[in-house]
Scaffold this motif. Structure first.
Motif, PDB file in Angstrom:
ATOM      1  N   SER A 119       8.513  59.541  15.121  1.00 34.03           N
ATOM      2  CA  SER A 119       9.245  58.801  14.103  1.00 34.03           C
ATOM      3  C   SER A 119       8.426  57.584  13.698  1.00 34.03           C
ATOM      4  O   SER A 119       7.730  56.984  14.521  1.00 34.03           O
ATOM      5  N   GLY A 120       8.519  57.245  12.438  1.00 39.58           N
ATOM      6  CA  GLY A 120       7.816  56.076  11.938  1.00 39.58           C
ATOM      7  C   GLY A 120       7.547  56.200  10.460  1.00 39.58           C
ATOM      8  O   GLY A 120       8.001  57.137   9.809  1.00 39.58           O
ATOM      9  N   LEU A 141      14.747  65.665  17.169  1.00 46.97           N
ATOM     10  CA  LEU A 141      14.501  66.546  18.312  1.00 46.97           C
ATOM     11  C   LEU A 141      14.494  65.710  19.584  1.00 46.97           C
ATOM     12  O   LEU A 141      13.857  64.664  19.633  1.00 46.97           O
ATOM     13  N   ARG A 142      15.183  66.177  20.616  1.00 47.29           N
ATOM     14  CA  ARG A 142      15.112  65.590  21.960  1.00 47.29           C
ATOM     15  C   ARG A 142      14.460  66.638  22.837  1.00 47.29           C
ATOM     16  O   ARG A 142      14.995  67.741  23.008  1.00 47.29           O
ATOM     17  N   LEU A 147      15.872  58.038  13.209  1.00 44.80           N
ATOM     18  CA  LEU A 147      16.536  58.543  14.419  1.00 44.80           C
ATOM     19  C   LEU A 147      17.935  57.971  14.610  1.00 44.80           C
ATOM     20  O   LEU A 147      18.685  58.465  15.447  1.00 44.80           O
ATOM     21  N   GLY A 148      18.247  56.906  13.897  1.00 45.21           N
ATOM     22  CA  GLY A 148      19.505  56.205  14.153  1.00 45.21           C
ATOM     23  C   GLY A 148      19.450  55.448  15.467  1.00 45.21           C
ATOM     24  O   GLY A 148      20.472  55.171  16.072  1.00 45.21           O
ATOM     25  N   TYR A 173      11.922  61.692  21.938  1.00 42.31           N
ATOM     26  CA  TYR A 173      12.595  61.894  20.657  1.00 42.31           C
ATOM     27  C   TYR A 173      11.570  61.934  19.524  1.00 42.31           C
ATOM     28  O   TYR A 173      10.698  61.062  19.438  1.00 42.31           O
ATOM     29  N   PHE A 174      11.703  62.948  18.680  1.00 45.56           N
ATOM     30  CA  PHE A 174      10.797  63.176  17.557  1.00 45.56           C
ATOM     31  C   PHE A 174      11.616  63.519  16.323  1.00 45.56           C
ATOM     32  O   PHE A 174      12.823  63.739  16.406  1.00 45.56           O
ATOM     33  N   VAL A 175      10.936  63.618  15.193  1.00 39.86           N
ATOM     34  CA  VAL A 175      11.574  64.161  13.995  1.00 39.86           C
ATOM     35  C   VAL A 175      10.956  65.521  13.715  1.00 39.86           C
ATOM     36  O   VAL A 175       9.783  65.765  13.996  1.00 39.86           O
TER      37      VAL A 175
END
Length: 185
Positions: free
Chosen positions: A58-59, A134-135, A80-81, A39-41
């Protein structure tokens, strides 16, 4: 998961160095699920760094009086929730954004998603960066980083994150290998 922490020191190869006037302590995560999806942004930005569509872990910044793991869980929930289990600290990547005179101290972790809920994005993340989740499979993530590296800021992000992603993939693959000793009689 026995491992030695990753330590990378990178330079900004895209903008000239004039001076660095601040350090930013950052937490970032390679986030996976039970099916080994990553999982990314995705950020779509047009700012001092130029126009770019990017993939990134993410971070974000560690707030005053906040420890790294608390900051990490907060950032993953916001962007990401995701509620996560922290598996291990991956290591530290030191890099620079010469354009904004900043030294980044990126503390990377490997995390496993336990659940997804509502995101809590800031106004800037919504309006200026258009963050989305993004997955991706490992291979798709590699390709996304390579594609995004066509811009100056994308090159810096890919230089920082691709080695971390490859390191994690190697850890995961080693962890999944059958134990040869258990098969020996």
């Amino acid at each position: 998961m026995n491992k030695q922490e990753l330590k990378l020191h990178l330079q900004d190869t895209q903008w000239p160095l004039t001076y660095i006037d601040h350090d930013r302590n950052i937490v970032r995560a390679i986030v996976i699920d039970e099916k080994q999806n990553f999982y990314f942004v995705r950020a779509k930005r047009n700012d001092d760094f130029g126009e770019a569509t990017l993939i990134e872990t993410s971070g974000g910044g560690v707030e005053a009086r906040e420890n790294l793991e608390t900051a990490l869980k907060r950032e993953l929930k916001e962007e990401l929730g995701a509620e996560v289990e922290i598996i291990t600290k991956i290591g530290v990547v030191s890099d620079y954004y010469n354009l904004i005179h900043r030294h980044n101290i990126n503390n990377y972790y490997l995390c496993k998603v336990t659940s997804f809920g509502e995101k809590h994005l800031t106004k800037d993340e919504i309006e200026d960066f258009h963050l989305s989740t993004l997955r991706l499979s490992y291979r798709d993530a590699e390709e996304e980083y390579k594609k995004c590296a066509e811009t100056k800021i994308g090159k810096l992000i890919a230089a920082r994150e691709l080695p971390v992603l490859k390191y994690v993939k190697k850890l995961i693959d080693e962890d999944l290998k059958p134990n040869r000793r258990s098969k020996e009689i």
